[in-house]
Design an enzyme around this catalytic site. Structure first.
Site, PDB file in Angstrom:
ATOM      1  N   SER A   1      -5.554   5.310  -0.601  1.00 24.88           N
ATOM      2  CA  SER A   1      -5.356   3.733  -0.700  1.00 24.88           C
ATOM      3  C   SER A   1      -6.583   3.244  -1.202  1.00 24.88           C
ATOM      4  O   SER A   1      -7.828   3.203  -1.078  1.00 24.88           O
ATOM      5  CB  SER A   1      -4.967   3.182   0.815  1.00 24.88           C
ATOM      6  N   SER A   2      -6.354   2.432  -2.269  1.00 20.02           N
ATOM      7  CA  SER A   2      -7.245   1.682  -3.062  1.00 20.02           C
ATOM      8  C   SER A   2      -7.621   0.397  -2.163  1.00 20.02           C
ATOM      9  O   SER A   2      -7.072  -0.513  -1.616  1.00 20.02           O
ATOM     10  CB  SER A   2      -6.809   1.052  -4.414  1.00 20.02           C
TER      11      SER A   2
ATOM     12  N   THR B   1      -1.653   2.349  -8.207  1.00 18.34           N
ATOM     13  CA  THR B   1      -2.504   3.275  -8.909  1.00 18.34           C
ATOM     14  C   THR B   1      -2.011   4.372  -9.556  1.00 18.34           C
ATOM     15  O   THR B   1      -2.560   4.615 -10.813  1.00 18.34           O
ATOM     16  CB  THR B   1      -3.674   3.702  -7.690  1.00 18.34           C
TER      17      THR B   1
ATOM     18  N   SER C   1       0.832  -1.151  -0.055  1.00 18.84           N
ATOM     19  CA  SER C   1      -0.109  -0.035  -0.205  1.00 18.84           C
ATOM     20  C   SER C   1       1.050   1.075   0.002  1.00 18.84           C
ATOM     21  O   SER C   1       2.033   1.451   0.728  1.00 18.84           O
ATOM     22  CB  SER C   1      -1.058  -0.062   1.294  1.00 18.84           C
ATOM     23  N   GLY C   2       0.511   2.083  -1.099  1.00 22.58           N
ATOM     24  CA  GLY C   2       1.348   3.453  -1.024  1.00 22.58           C
ATOM     25  C   GLY C   2       2.789   3.200  -1.983  1.00 22.58           C
ATOM     26  O   GLY C   2       3.353   4.339  -1.894  1.00 22.58           O
TER      27      GLY C   2
ATOM     28  N   GLY D   1      -0.686  -5.632  -2.849  1.00 17.08           N
ATOM     29  CA  GLY D   1       0.548  -6.530  -2.372  1.00 17.08           C
ATOM     30  C   GLY D   1       0.541  -7.028  -1.334  1.00 17.08           C
ATOM     31  O   GLY D   1      -0.432  -6.923  -0.350  1.00 17.08           O
TER      32      GLY D   1
ATOM     33  N   GLU E   1       0.486  -7.916   2.220  1.00 14.41           N
ATOM     34  CA  GLU E   1       0.395  -6.957   3.503  1.00 14.41           C
ATOM     35  C   GLU E   1       0.743  -7.890   4.755  1.00 14.41           C
ATOM     36  O   GLU E   1       0.115  -8.893   5.081  1.00 14.41           O
ATOM     37  CB  GLU E   1      -1.185  -6.817   3.459  1.00 14.41           C
TER      38      GLU E   1
ATOM     39  N   ASN F   1      -1.412   5.227   3.246  1.00 13.90           N
ATOM     40  CA  ASN F   1      -1.631   6.035   1.889  1.00 13.90           C
ATOM     41  C   ASN F   1      -2.641   6.711   2.142  1.00 13.90           C
ATOM     42  O   ASN F   1      -3.839   6.418   2.488  1.00 13.90           O
ATOM     43  CB  ASN F   1      -1.603   4.869   0.890  1.00 13.90           C
TER      44      ASN F   1
HETATM   45  N1  LIG Z   1       5.352   7.930  -9.948  1.00 16.05           N
HETATM   46  C1  LIG Z   1       5.216   8.696  -8.918  1.00 16.05           C
HETATM   47  N2  LIG Z   1       5.460   9.847  -8.849  1.00 16.05           N
HETATM   48  C2  LIG Z   1       5.071  10.765  -7.762  1.00 16.05           C
HETATM   49  N3  LIG Z   1       4.340  10.348  -6.695  1.00 16.05           N
HETATM   50  C3  LIG Z   1       4.261   9.307  -6.783  1.00 16.05           C
HETATM   51  C4  LIG Z   1       4.211   8.224  -7.819  1.00 16.05           C
HETATM   52  N4  LIG Z   1       3.761   7.096  -7.444  1.00 16.05           N
HETATM   53  C5  LIG Z   1       3.077   7.141  -6.439  1.00 16.05           C
HETATM   54  N5  LIG Z   1       3.340   8.579  -5.841  1.00 16.05           N
HETATM   55  C6  LIG Z   1       2.820   9.213  -4.714  1.00 16.05           C
HETATM   56  O1  LIG Z   1       2.227   7.841  -3.852  1.00 16.05           O
HETATM   57  C7  LIG Z   1       1.202   8.070  -3.348  1.00 16.05           C
HETATM   58  C8  LIG Z   1       0.668   6.514  -3.387  1.00 16.05           C
HETATM   59  O2  LIG Z   1       0.430   6.089  -4.483  1.00 16.05           O
HETATM   60  P1  LIG Z   1      -0.529   5.108  -4.973  1.00 16.05           P
HETATM   61  O3  LIG Z   1      -2.038   5.712  -4.585  1.00 16.05           O
HETATM   62  O4  LIG Z   1      -0.427   4.886  -6.238  1.00 16.05           O
HETATM   63  O5  LIG Z   1      -0.413   3.761  -4.067  1.00 16.05           O
HETATM   64  P2  LIG Z   1      -0.907   2.376  -4.295  1.00 16.05           P
HETATM   65  O6  LIG Z   1       0.311   1.369  -4.403  1.00 16.05           O
HETATM   66  O7  LIG Z   1      -1.950   2.387  -5.202  1.00 16.05           O
HETATM   67  O8  LIG Z   1      -1.126   2.062  -2.750  1.00 16.05           O
HETATM   68  P3  LIG Z   1      -2.560   1.259  -2.385  1.00 16.05           P
HETATM   69  O9  LIG Z   1      -2.303  -0.209  -2.341  1.00 16.05           O
HETATM   70  O10 LIG Z   1      -2.780   1.732  -0.774  1.00 16.05           O
HETATM   71  O11 LIG Z   1      -3.739   1.684  -3.248  1.00 16.05           O
HETATM   72  C9  LIG Z   1       0.421   8.830  -4.525  1.00 16.05           C
HETATM   73  O12 LIG Z   1      -0.771   9.380  -3.969  1.00 16.05           O
HETATM   74  C10 LIG Z   1       1.440   9.670  -4.799  1.00 16.05           C
HETATM   75  O13 LIG Z   1       1.316  10.825  -3.797  1.00 16.05           O
HETATM   76 MG   LIG Z   2      -3.871   1.945  -5.092  1.00 14.40          MG
END
Ligand SMILES: Nc1ncnc2c1ncn2[C@@H]1O[C@H](COP(=O)(O)OP(=O)(O)OP(=O)(O)O)[C@@H](O)[C@H]1O
Ligand SMILES: [Mg+2]
Length: 1029
Positions: free
Chosen positions: A165-166, A117, A112-113, A389, A391, A162
């Site tokens: 977070s999705s 996404t 997560s984070g 992923g 957890e 996050n």
């Molecule tokens: N390529 C990137 N460039 C800049 N910031 C990023 C990038 N990828 C992620 N982030 C930052 O990290 C935060 C978390 O990313 P994201 O929501 O994609 O995580 P996730 O892997 O989907 O987490 P979750 O499993 O909780 O959904 C984003 O809101 C953004 O602030």
């Molecule tokens: Mg996500």
């Protein structure tokens, strides 16, 4: 994918910042991997490859690498030609799909984070920008892009890890037609974390949509929904005690969601019903129960309940009954059994979760309808799997169990697909497959999902069996069945050491990624996810179309229990894996750089943990098993042929033979490489690096050589061109010169001929034949003459001899010239000198060429007188004064008789010459009586002055000797005007002594000058010879 492996870009760039592809790391240790990641991360290089897999490290800051320019750079470019980028992967998947016309999926995983996404959104944006499009397609594209804010509002929430977070797994198919247009989309959702609707941990929030509605909804809307604009008012929104956070702007997000709903064509009814569901959940959360006297639940406040019934369009009483009583159907009658407060809350929450969960699924379905492509022609798809992923929390529950199980399945899928792909390539290339050492996690997947024996089966059994099954009885059953499974431990089963790390209600699974301890509390409930039948019936009749649609699908009349959550999840995963197995896989592994969401921080421990849990090392090992590098013979040869003299510059034979020669020449050991059907396989990166280093060096040398050659060639060419030009100019010039020369010659011949003819006829009268020549002769003579004129009057020799035609003219010119010179000379003479010269001219006229000592006399200047008046006796002077004395000179007078010399003064006046001795005038000779004057031709100074004899006063001729003979005679001849009277005689002079008596003066030459009376009575004058010049 392997077939397209092209590492040239990576090879060339390998030393820039770390290594771009882990496959090319010399050492495949975790330390080397992490150090490489760190090196790159420090330079904001967040992407690194493992073959075609991308490892992405969350930078937590905006990098300028996602703009249109970057998209263009990666469009249609070979995977490894440019630095690793998510666009490179997206583009390659797309182009492979188009060329091979098959389906692909991109698996994005990470905790997560970590940025899953974000990655999926970036890929979607890339396709939206880079794929060809039509207006129709644009709306599909917009819908696909806009599905994100809607799904994120309903499915994402702020968690500790996050802020966005999705809370569901998402698989989205993007459908492309054969031209590569994105024509449709389809989303599958997995396991929404419904428990969040009713409960949030401290520091976490409910799904965004609730806050967005309360914060952003218009006053009207809130009134319609019975909501207050205060998130703190709602129990379901405040448990995490962070309803308002600075990083989230709910008001703005609400606008985006409303806009997105329009794009995906949600009509007003649907939109309104959707918001009513959301509002109903908020009201439900505020429904509180009070205990009655027996401890049964009593509804405290009907307002909230009424709002729920209103919003959901269900009967308020029935709802009230459903929330406080359980309806037990016994035979024909129904018995109502009241709930305890806990039970009532459980039912309320279950309803909230059910409504929200079902609505979420409904929402996904609606979006799918909106993005659906109804055209039946064949499509290919690229799937984007944004899934949770591994957890591992401090306390892990049913959700983590499902999520980690999902990851086990995906890991298995990955291993199968990768190994399969590798194996297939080996087979295709005819290379013996070397078994790869890797951990096969099938054993864990089986442990979870095996029918009748797996954990899920046991859980389901516990959920379904009659009697009082609890979470703990479930644990007992697990211990019974899994007792000696190597990947399963509980407090009871563990050895002493391990037991210390386990609680009594825990079980631990040894996942491929590591150990995870799960707490069994809640497993049964969450798995059951039960909604009591009366409630279910109630919502089935809802006037809210969404709710009705959601629940009517569930067959309430069916007495069989619905599938449990775990089983549903297992089945959906099964379907997903089957679907993915039929596609080509691409992977993005997202890593979180630090827990505090800070840019520039690289938490090594955290990264190590993720590298392990994402199975990166495992992946690397599989990719590196056997041979790290493979290239088509043609391509390998093309790149490295300069390294072997046999293959450079051209290899005419089969490419494989050329590569074989090359390998031998480079000294590859037999174990280091294999020759496949179309490719060479190289086992270790170091072999490749050595080759690449040699290539770089050689390229350099070659470049210099080529450069030199090219320069030489260019210069030569230039030189040749210049030379040709020069030759041409020269030829033209020479031609022109030759023509000129020829003309000149012809002219010359003519002229010479004419000249010769004229020369021959030069003596003739002027005619056409010779006129030119004569003119030329004249001109040339005159020209020459001009430069060779005599410079002085005296120069008589210098005059150029004239040609015949000019003899006369020349003579005239000569004279003219002399006259001119004379004139010039004369004009320049002072009066005194002029007088002198005039006298000298007279002298010359008389004596020149006649008297021997004349020439030496010429330079001697004539004086005015030789005797001054003071020297003349005063008496004499007085006697002759009236006659004007002109000249006086001392002389010697020879007597007529005896020739005795007597010194006398001779004075010339205007009219006569006087011979004076002291005061006596001895003789006066009037010029009238002057008959003649004779002198000898020799160098003596004797003068005979002949006087008329008739004059009785005269005593005969006068013989005198004068030192200044020429001066005296000149003066005398001028004064007396007697130039013609002077005679120069040779031998002797006859003189009259007296009238009728003669004598002679004889002249001769001798050694000494003498004057004496000779024996013959003559006066003898001896003169010395004067040497003439
Ligand atoms: N390529 C990137 N460039 C800049 N910031 C990023 C990038 N990828 C992620 N982030 C930052 O990290 C935060 C978390 O990313 P994201 O929501 O994609 O995580 P996730 O892997 O989907 O987490 P979750 O499993 O909780 O959904 C984003 O809101 C953004 O602030
Ligand atoms: Mg996500």
């Amino acid at each position: 994918m392997q077939g397209r492996l092209d590492m040239e870009g990576a090879l060339t760039a390998r030393d820039r910042v770390g290594i771009q592809d882990f496959v090319l790391l010399d050492e495949t240790t975790e330390v080397a991997v992490i150090s490489n990641l760190k090196k790159r991360f420090s330079k904001d290089l967040i992407y690194t490859y493992i073959g075609t897999l991308i490892v992405s490290v969350n930078p937590y800051k905006d990098l300028d690498i996602y703009n249109k320019k970057q998209m263009d750079v990666y469009m249609g470019v070979n995977f490894f030609e440019l630095p690793p980028h998510i666009y490179a992967l997206a583009d390659n998947a797309y182009h492979t799909m188009l060329t091979e016309f098959n389906n692909h999926f991109i698996l994005i995983s990470g905790e997560s984070g970590a940025g899953k996404t974000e990655a999926s959104k970036k890929i979607l944006q890339y396709y939206a920008v880079s794929c060809p499009s039509t207006t129709l397609m644009n709306t599909v594209r917009d819908k696909m892009l806009m599905s994100n804010p809607v799904l994120e509002a309903f499915g994402n929430a702020k968690t500790l890890k996050n802020d966005n977070s999705s809370r569901f797994g998402k698989y989205m198919d993007i459908q492309f037609d054969s031209q590569g247009d994105a024509v449709g989309g389809h989303i599958l959702n997995y396991l929404l974390e419904k428990s969040r609707v009713v409960h949030q941990n401290h520091g976490e929030r409910n799904f965004h949509v609730f806050y967005q509605l309360v914060e952003g909804g218009s006053d009207d809307l809130l009134t319609q929904l019975g909501l207050e604009r205060d998130v703190q008012h709602y129990y379901y929104l405040t448990q995490g005690e962070c309803a308002i956070v600075s990083s989230i702007n709910d008001k703005n997000d609400w606008k985006s969601v409303k806009n997105a709903l329009q794009v995906i064509e949600f009509d007003e009814t649907n939109t309104s019903h959707l918001f009513r569901v959301v509002a109903s959940v908020l009201h439900l959360g505020n429904v509180h129960f009070d205990p009655d006297s027996k401890g049964h639940a009593l509804l405290k406040n009907n307002t909230e309940l009424n709002w729920v019934s209103d919003l959901l369009g269900v009967d308020a009483n029935n709802l009230k009954e459903g929330l406080t009583f359980r309806k037990i159907e016994a035979k024909t009658e129904q018995v109502l059994s009241p709930f305890t407060i806990d039970h009532a809350i459980y039912v309320r929450d279950a309803l909230a979760k059910a409504i929200y969960g079902q609505t979420f699924t409904w929402l996904v379905n609606r979006i799918n309808e909106s993005m659906e492509n109804k055209d039946s022609s064949r499509k290919t798809v690229i799937g984007l799997l944004d899934i949770y992923g591994f957890e591992v929390f401090y306390v892990n529950s049913f959700e983590q169990f499902c999520i980690n199980y999902c990851n086990e399945k995906l890991q298995q899928l990955f291993i199968q697909l990768t190994l399969k792909a590798e194996q297939e390539e080996y087979e295709a290339e005819g290379i013996e497959w070397e078994p790869v050492q890797f951990f096969n996690n099938k054993i864990i997947c089986d442990l979870v999902e095996e029918k009748h024996r797996g954990i899920i089966s046991i859980l389901d059994e516990e959920c379904l069996r009659p009697g009082d099954a609890t979470d703990l009885t479930f644990l007992d059953r697990l211990e019974e069945k899994m007792g000696n499974h190597p990947h399963f431990v509980t407090h009871r089963l563990a050895d002493k050491m391990t037991r210390k790390t386990l609680e009594r209600g825990d079980f631990r699974l040894l996942h491929y990624a590591g150990e995870v301890t799960y707490c069994v509390v809640g497993f049964l409930d969450k798995n059951n996810d039960l909604l009591y039948r009366n409630i279910k019936n109630l919502v089935c009749q809802s006037k809210n179309t969404i709710v009705r649609e959601c629940f009517s699908a569930v067959d309430t009349t069916n007495k069989r229990r619905p599938e449990t959550v775990a089983t549903q999840f297992k089945n959906s995963l099964q379907k997903l894996t089957e679907m993915l197995m039929a596609k080509e896989a691409w992977y993005i592994r997202c890593l979180k750089s630090n827990e505090s969401k800070q840019p520039g921080q690289f938490d090594e421990a955290l990264i190590r943990h993720q590298v392990k849990y994402l199975g990166l090392m495992e992946h690397l090992r599989v990719r590196r098993a056997g041979f790290a590098y493979r290239r088509k013979y043609e391509d390998f040869l093309k790149r490295y042929k300069p390294l072997c003299p046999a293959t450079w510059p051209h290899w005419r034979g089969m490419p494989a033979d050329g590569v074989e020669l090359l390998a031998l020449h480079l000294g590859y050991l037999p174990d280091e490489y294999k020759m496949g059907r179309t490719k060479i396989f190289i086992r270790h990166p170091r072999t490749l690096y050595a080759t690449e280093d040699a290539y770089e060096k050689c390229k350099h040398d070659l470049a210099s050589k080529l450069q030199a050659k090219y320069k030489g060639y260019k210069v030569k060419g230039e030189f040749k061109k210049q030379k040709e030009a020069a030759t041409k100019i020269e030829t033209c010039w020479r031609g022109a010169q030759a023509r000129k020369e020829k003309e000149k010659r012809a002219w010359a011949v003519k002229v010479i001929k004419k000249f010769i003819k004229a020369y021959i006829n030069r003596g003739e009268a002027k005619s056409t034949d010779n006129s030119e020549y004569l003119a030329f002769v004249r001109q040339s003579y005159l020209n020459r003459l001009k430069n060779n004129l005599p410079k002085t009057v005296l120069d008589k020799t210098t005059w150029l001899t004239p040609p015949a035609v000019l003899t006369e003219a020349s003579e005239i010119l000569r004279k003219l010239h002399y006259r001119l010179m004379v004139r010039k000379y004369v004009r320049g003479i002072p009066p005194q000198k002029k007088a002198q010269l005039q006298m000298k001219v007279v002298t010359s006229a008389i004596f020149k060429g006649k008297k021997e000592n004349y020439p030496p006399s010429i330079p001697q200047l004539f004086l005015d007188t030789r005797i001054s008046e003071q020297e003349i006796n005063i008496r004499v002077l007085s006697m002759i004064r009236n006659e004007q004395i002109k000249y006086s000179v001392p002389v010697i007078k020879y007597d007529r008789n005896g020739f005795k010399p007597r010194p006398r003064q001779l004075i010339l006046t205007k009219t006569a010459a006087y011979l004076v001795e002291e005061a006596k005038i001895k003789q006066r000779v009037s010029y009238n009586s002057l008959q003649g004057i004779s002198v000898s031709n020799l160098s003596d100074g004797i003068i005979a002055i002949h006087i008329t004899c008739e004059d009785p006063k005269q005593k005969g001729d006068l013989i005198i000797q004068c030192e200044h003979l020429y001066e005296f005679l000149t003066k005398l001849s001028i004064i007396a005007n007697k130039q013609d009277a002077i005679k120069v005689v040779q031998g002797s002079i006859k003189i009259q002594i007296q009238s009728g008596k003669e004598n002679s003066v004889d002249f001769t030459t001798g050694q000494e000058p003498m004057v004496y009376k000779a024996k013959n009575g003559h006066l003898m004058v001896v003169a010395t010879r004067t040497r003439t010049r």
